[in-house]
Every structure is written in structure tokens, then in C-alpha cells.
Design a protein around this motif. Structure first.
Motif, PDB file in Angstrom:
ATOM      1  N   ILE A 370       0.855  -1.185   0.000  1.00  0.00           N
ATOM      2  CA  ILE A 370       0.000   0.000   0.000  1.00  0.00           C
ATOM      3  C   ILE A 370       0.886   1.229   0.000  1.00  0.00           C
ATOM      4  N   GLU A 371       0.743   2.079  -1.029  1.00  0.00           N
ATOM      5  CA  GLU A 371       1.559   3.279  -1.152  1.00  0.00           C
ATOM      6  C   GLU A 371       0.651   4.494  -1.273  1.00  0.00           C
ATOM      7  N   GLY A 372       1.139   5.629  -0.784  1.00  0.00           N
ATOM      8  CA  GLY A 372       0.368   6.862  -0.894  1.00  0.00           C
ATOM      9  C   GLY A 372       0.544   7.723   0.336  1.00  0.00           C
ATOM     10  N   THR A 373      -0.243   8.784   0.406  1.00  0.00           N
ATOM     11  CA  THR A 373      -0.151   9.743   1.501  1.00  0.00           C
ATOM     12  C   THR A 373      -1.312   9.546   2.463  1.00  0.00           C
ATOM     13  N   LEU A 374      -1.016   9.402   3.725  1.00  0.00           N
ATOM     14  CA  LEU A 374      -2.029   9.167   4.748  1.00  0.00           C
ATOM     15  C   LEU A 374      -3.051  10.295   4.751  1.00  0.00           C
ATOM     16  N   GLY A 375      -4.321   9.925   4.785  1.00  0.00           N
ATOM     17  CA  GLY A 375      -5.390  10.909   4.778  1.00  0.00           C
ATOM     18  C   GLY A 375      -6.038  11.069   3.425  1.00  0.00           C
ATOM     19  N   VAL A 399      -9.090  16.614  -1.228  1.00  0.00           N
ATOM     20  CA  VAL A 399      -8.595  17.952  -1.577  1.00  0.00           C
ATOM     21  C   VAL A 399      -9.741  18.965  -1.546  1.00  0.00           C
ATOM     22  N   LEU A 400     -10.915  18.575  -2.090  1.00  0.00           N
ATOM     23  CA  LEU A 400     -12.072  19.465  -2.050  1.00  0.00           C
ATOM     24  C   LEU A 400     -12.491  19.765  -0.615  1.00  0.00           C
ATOM     25  N   ALA A 401     -12.441  18.733   0.244  1.00  0.00           N
ATOM     26  CA  ALA A 401     -12.779  18.946   1.652  1.00  0.00           C
ATOM     27  C   ALA A 401     -11.786  19.901   2.311  1.00  0.00           C
ATOM     28  N   GLU A 402     -10.509  19.786   1.957  1.00  0.00           N
ATOM     29  CA  GLU A 402      -9.500  20.735   2.448  1.00  0.00           C
ATOM     30  C   GLU A 402      -9.848  22.157   2.022  1.00  0.00           C
ATOM     31  N   LEU A 403     -10.207  22.324   0.755  1.00  0.00           N
ATOM     32  CA  LEU A 403     -10.520  23.658   0.221  1.00  0.00           C
ATOM     33  C   LEU A 403     -11.703  24.280   0.947  1.00  0.00           C
ATOM     34  N   LEU A 404     -12.696  23.471   1.287  1.00  0.00           N
ATOM     35  CA  LEU A 404     -13.904  24.008   1.911  1.00  0.00           C
ATOM     36  C   LEU A 404     -13.748  24.243   3.409  1.00  0.00           C
ATOM     37  N   GLN A 407      -9.060  22.556   6.814  1.00  0.00           N
ATOM     38  CA  GLN A 407      -8.484  21.599   7.757  1.00  0.00           C
ATOM     39  C   GLN A 407      -7.551  20.632   7.042  1.00  0.00           C
ATOM     40  N   GLN A 408      -6.594  20.076   7.785  1.00  0.00           N
ATOM     41  CA  GLN A 408      -5.666  19.104   7.232  1.00  0.00           C
ATOM     42  C   GLN A 408      -6.324  17.723   7.164  1.00  0.00           C
ATOM     43  N   PRO A 409      -5.928  16.890   6.191  1.00  0.00           N
ATOM     44  CA  PRO A 409      -6.557  15.571   6.037  1.00  0.00           C
ATOM     45  C   PRO A 409      -6.437  14.699   7.274  1.00  0.00           C
ATOM     46  N   ILE A 410      -5.295  14.760   7.951  1.00  0.00           N
ATOM     47  CA  ILE A 410      -5.088  14.022   9.193  1.00  0.00           C
ATOM     48  C   ILE A 410      -4.548  14.993  10.232  1.00  0.00           C
ATOM     49  N   ASN A 420      -9.657  12.186  11.174  1.00  0.00           N
ATOM     50  CA  ASN A 420      -9.692  12.030   9.726  1.00  0.00           C
ATOM     51  C   ASN A 420     -10.700  12.999   9.129  1.00  0.00           C
ATOM     52  N   LEU A 421     -10.234  13.916   8.271  1.00  0.00           N
ATOM     53  CA  LEU A 421     -11.097  14.946   7.697  1.00  0.00           C
ATOM     54  C   LEU A 421     -12.207  14.344   6.851  1.00  0.00           C
ATOM     55  N   ALA A 422     -11.897  13.342   6.030  1.00  0.00           N
ATOM     56  CA  ALA A 422     -12.903  12.766   5.138  1.00  0.00           C
ATOM     57  C   ALA A 422     -14.078  12.197   5.926  1.00  0.00           C
ATOM     58  N   ILE A 423     -13.767  11.473   6.996  1.00  0.00           N
ATOM     59  CA  ILE A 423     -14.832  10.888   7.819  1.00  0.00           C
ATOM     60  C   ILE A 423     -15.646  11.978   8.495  1.00  0.00           C
ATOM     61  N   ASN A 424     -14.972  12.996   9.025  1.00  0.00           N
ATOM     62  CA  ASN A 424     -15.682  14.100   9.679  1.00  0.00           C
ATOM     63  C   ASN A 424     -16.594  14.830   8.705  1.00  0.00           C
TER      64      ASN A 424
END
Length: 519
Positions: A370-375, A399-404, A407-410, A420-424
Motif C-alpha cells: 500500500i503506497e500513498g499519503t495518509l489521509g 482535496v475538495l474537503a480541504e478547500l472548503l 483543515q488538514q486531512p489528518i 480524519n477529515l474525510a470521515i468528519n
């Protein structure tokens, strides 16, 4: 910070400390104190407490450490069972804590005759013999002694000639290993965007011997430079390549990058194959990245119109990669840090170090690790290890949630369950509390109905089921419609809100029902 996921995962590769059960973090230079602390994230599961009980940290030399998931400890004597096992540690050293200038004025100065003093990185100093034929121990009397001048001169000339010949042969070897001849034939037959084949000396001169680092990540290092002939500022990426498979993949990506010509994708100017790993030369984008403009409090706040414009342009670039490029490309590392902004705040999608071509007849890419950036990672990718274009859509939703929200993803400083921003974000929209999660000031730039529609689009991208997410082209079209809608409104009149205090907004009308996120 190093992040370790579930210890019981079955996908760990032998000897790789990649963050799955085992993770590592480099110790910065020039520090005099270092302390480790292991913090357990309750969101990761493990009701038995096994992982917490077995977690430990230690300092060691990274090239000699091996990680083995094997449960049969006796079959592998190098398996790290406990902290008391032997792991080499490399130490730096210096004399005293005085600089050369300070130490030379004291009676305890250690450098003997015909030696020079060199300041150490972490304070203190070291001694070494002068150049020009001196040798010996610079710390012991009588110090360094000089050799005859003729012999050293002859030796130096011969060494220089040997070095030049070796360097020429080495560059030719690297050029062939990096697929130079193959790439030349491919570019000649396929055409595409015109790119330059740079010599390494040109790039060394452009970057002052690669002295200015402007970016560093899991896929390589980025240097800033200026091409001498044209005066054009460039960003030069030195990728991390460790085996032949990755070298071949990199060659394929380089060919595809020459076929990409999109306004909102960072342009590839050229490449260099005369080094151990290939170098890619991109146009330099001067206005930082989107992450910087969202989360840095010292920058001017982006308006909602500017955010929708950046989101629309980024979505267009990703849609182009997914559907309009010669072969479909999955970016695999969509995040706000990989969306650069130029002087006019035009979005430029960058960093294709993790990108992969999608073979004909395949829906995605199967990865053992599993590769990628957490969050930003698609939760379905965590379960299946298959990365698809809809995984890019999920990352773009973050990214859209960050823009609105701003807040940081994690954010581990938030309460457990809210990190976790996505869950919130999904919870807030589902509970009709989307206004409460938006960045302050957002409600003054659009109507309540418009904000709700934008939030609904984010939730579509963040849908846990990948099949139910829209395509990037659909996201791009919806963002375009939203931009036009918000512009037509020409600001927010205030009829949907009553301001009750400086930091509280009360929703009056209209009332919306919760959206359903599952089938």
C-alpha cells in the motif's frame, strides 16, 4: 513522524520497513538531543492490545537493519525480537564544542603543523592534512609532512586523465542502462511534445551543482535551477530508483509524459540519462502549492471563487489523464501538495513519481504494498490493494474537503474518532451540519443551497464504494456548473442566515434532509 498501520497485515514485503507493521524515520542532522515516543492510534483497531504491548522503538543504522515478519524466530537469527538485539549505530564526532577560529586561540588546539582545521556540522572541529602532497596524522607531532612535488604532480595528472576517461565511460553506461537508445527510437517514432536531452554538465551548471533543494518526498528530490542558454527557471527531479523493474516503469512514464500536453499539467521540458538515476526537467511553478495556500496562516485567504477555479482546473487535468491521454494514466498521489499554482493562481498538477499506466483491458493496478499519503488514500484500496481511477477521485474529494474547511486531512491533535477529515466531512453533511465544518467566511460567499450542493459533490467523491463515485470528467463538469452558478449569484445576500454573534451563525431557512451514503 513515522506511521505504522495494522501489524497483522499480510502484505508486508520481507526486509522492507515500509509502514506496515514496521516504520522508520530519519534522524535530522545537527541535533544534540533525540527522543522517541510511540503513540497508539485507537482508530487502527487491535482490541486485544497485542500491538501496543509489543511496540518498541530503537536507534539503528538504516542500511544494516532487516525486518522479517516471520513468526518462526528460530529460523532467522537476524529477526529483531527485542530491543536488546544488536543493531549498529553510526556516530559523528568532533573535538570540543569550539569552532576553528575559537579553538586556534586556545592552548589545547589539536591541529599540528601542515594541517588545516575544519568546522564540524554539529559544533566542534576536526583536523586534516593540507592539500598538495601532505600526509600523516594531523593530530600527532610533528604533524603532516609534504612529499616531493614532481611525483605528486605526475600522479595527479594521471589520476585526472583516468577520472575523465572513467567518467565518460560511466555516463555512457548510465545512458544505456536508463534506456537512452530505446527512448530515442520511441520518441522518434511516436512524436509528441518536443523535449530536450540534457547533458549532466548543463544541469549541474543550471542548479549550481544541485545545491538548491525545493522539494523532497518518497519518490525523489526536486532541485531549482535556471537554464543558461534560455534563462528559463526549471525544476529538476531526481527520482529514487532501486531496481530494474522500477527503472523500466520510469522509462515508460517518461515516454508517456512526452505525450501529455495539457494546460493544467506541469510541462516536461527534458530529461538527462547520464546519471545513475534519470533526471526529469520540468517548468518551474513559482507560487508554491495548494497545501501552502490553504494551511499557511501567513498567506492571503483564497476566495471561494478562486478555490472553485483551482478545483475545476485540477479536475480537468485528472480527467485528461484518465480518459483523454494516449493511454489512461492513474496519478496515485493526488493531494493539495501536488497541485502547484502559478502567478495567476492557475492550477498545475505535478509529481508523477507514483503514476502508472493502465494496461489495455484492465480497470486498475494491483499493488502488493500500500503506497500513498495518509489521509488521501482510498479506503477500498486499503482492502483490495487495487488502485483505480476512482481512487484518484477519492483523493481529489479529500482535496475538495480541504478547500472548503481549511483543515488538514489528518490531524492527530483532534479527539479520537475526529482525526480524519474525510470521515468528519461525511458525518457533518449526513447530520445536516455542513455549515459547521466549513471554513469561517465561506458562508458569506455563496448561498446555503450552493454550499450544500458543493458539499454533496465532495461526499460523492468520498463515497466508500468506488463504483458509486463519479468519474473525474463528471466532477469537472459539475465544478464548472457550480462556478458559473456562484458567479451568477454575485455574492451572498444574507437571507438564509442571521448573525447572532461574532463566531456563531444560525441557520434559518431552507432546511435540507440528510444524504444517504450507503446502498
Amino acid at each position: 513522524m513515522a506511521y505504522c498501520s495494522d501489524f497483522e497485515s499480510k502484505n508486508t514485503v520481507r526486509d522492507a520497513c515500509s509502514g506496515d507493521g514496521c516504520c522508520q524515520s530519519a534522524i535530522p542532522r545537527d541535533i544534540k538531543y533525540y527522543r522517541t515516543r510511540a503513540v497508539w492510534n485507537a482508530n487502527d483497531g487491535d482490541p486485544s492490545g497485542l500491538i501496543r504491548d509489543c511496540t518498541y522503538a530503537f536507534v539503528g543504522e538504516q542500511d544494516t537493519f532487516r525486518y522479517n515478519r516471520s513468526m518462526n524466530y528460530s529460523s532467522d537469527p537476524t529477526f529483531i525480537k527485542r530491543v536488546e538485539d544488536n543493531i549498529p549505530v553510526v556516530l559523528d564526532w568532533a573535538i570540543s564544542n569550539l569552532s576553528c577560529a575559537e579553538a586556534s586561540a586556545t592552548t589545547g588546539y589539536a591541529c599540528q603543523s601542515n594541517s588545516i582545521c575544519v568546522d564540524a556540522f554539529s559544533g566542534g572541529y576536526r583536523c586534516q592534512c593540507k592539500e598538495g602532497g601532505y600526509e600523516g596524522n594531523p593530530y600527532l607531532s610533528p604533524g603532516c609532512r609534504g612529499m616531493g612535488l614532481a611525483l605528486p604532480t605526475i600522479v595527479i595528472v594521471l589520476l585526472i586523465l583516468c577520472f575523465i576517461a572513467l567518467k565518460r565511460r560511466l555516463k555512457e553506461k548510465y545512458y544505456q542502462e536508463n534506456g537512452g537508445a530505446i527512448l530515442k527510437d520511441i520518441l522518434k517514432s511516436k512524436g509528441g511534445v518536443s523535449v530536450n536531452n540534457f547533458r549532466v554538465e548543463e544541469l549541474k551548471e543550471a542548479t549550481n551543482n544541485f545545491s538548491k533543494v525545493i522539494g523532497k518526498g518518497g519518490h525523489g528530490t526536486v532541485y531549482m535551477g535556471t537554464l543558461k542558454e534560455t534563462g528559463q527557471p526549471v525544476a529538476i527531479k531526481e527520482s529514487k530508483i532501486v531496481d530494474e523493474k522500477e527503472r523500466e516503469d520510469f522509462l515508460n512514464e517518461m515516454v508517456i509524459l512526452t505525450q501529455i500536453n495539457h494546460t493544467n499539467v506541469v510541462q516536461l521540458i527534458g530529461f538527462c540519462l547520464e546519471t545513475k538515476v534519470p533526471l526529469l526537467v520540468y517548468e518551474f511553478i513559482p507560487n508554491e502549492n495548494l497545501y501552502h495556500h490553504i494551511h499557511n496562516t501567513n498567506t492571503e485567504r483564497l476566495s471561494l471563487d478562486a478555490r472553485l477555479k483551482i478545483a475545476y482546473e485540477s479536475a480537468g487535468a485528472l480527467a485528461y489523464l484518465h480518459t483523454d491521454a494516449r493511454l489512461p494514466i492513474i496519478h496515485r498521489d493526488v493531494k493539495s501538495a501536488n497541485i502547484l499554482l502559478d502567478e495567476s493562481f492557475t492550477a498545475k498538477v505535478a509529481d508523477f513519481g507514483a503514476s502508472r499506466l493502465v494496461p489495455l483491458g484492465h480497470a486498475g493496478i494491483n499493488n502488493k504494498l500500500i503506497e500513498g499519503t495518509l489521509g488521501y488514500l482510498d479506503p477500498e484500496y486499503f482492502r483490495t490493494a487495487i488502485f483505480t481511477d476512482k481512487s484518484d477521485v477519492y483523493s481529489f474529494g479529500v482535496v475538495l474537503a480541504e478547500l472548503l474547511t481549511g483543515q488538514q486531512p489528518i490531524n492527530l491533535k483532534r479527539r479520537p474518532g475526529e482525526q480524519n477529515l474525510a470521515i468528519n466531512f461525511l458525518k457533518a453533511v449526513k447530520n445536516d451540519n455542513f455549515v459547521g465544518i466549513l471554513e469561517e467566511g465561506m458562508v458569506t460567499e455563496a448561498t446555503l443551497e450552493q454550499l450544500k450542493t458543493i458539499c454533496d459533490l465532495v461526499c460523492k467523491c468520498l463515497n466508500p464504494v468506488s463504483e458509486d463515485r463519479p468519474s473525474m470528467k463528471e466532477v469537472m463538469m459539475e465544478l464548472d456548473n457550480l462556478r458559473k452558478w456562484v458567479k451568477q449569484t454575485n455574492g451572498f445576500s444574507g437571507q438564509n442566515y442571521i448573525e447572532t454573534s461574532s463566531d456563531k451563525v444560525e441557520i434559518m431557512e431552507p432546511t435540507f434532509h440528510s444524504i444517504i451514503l450507503s446502498k
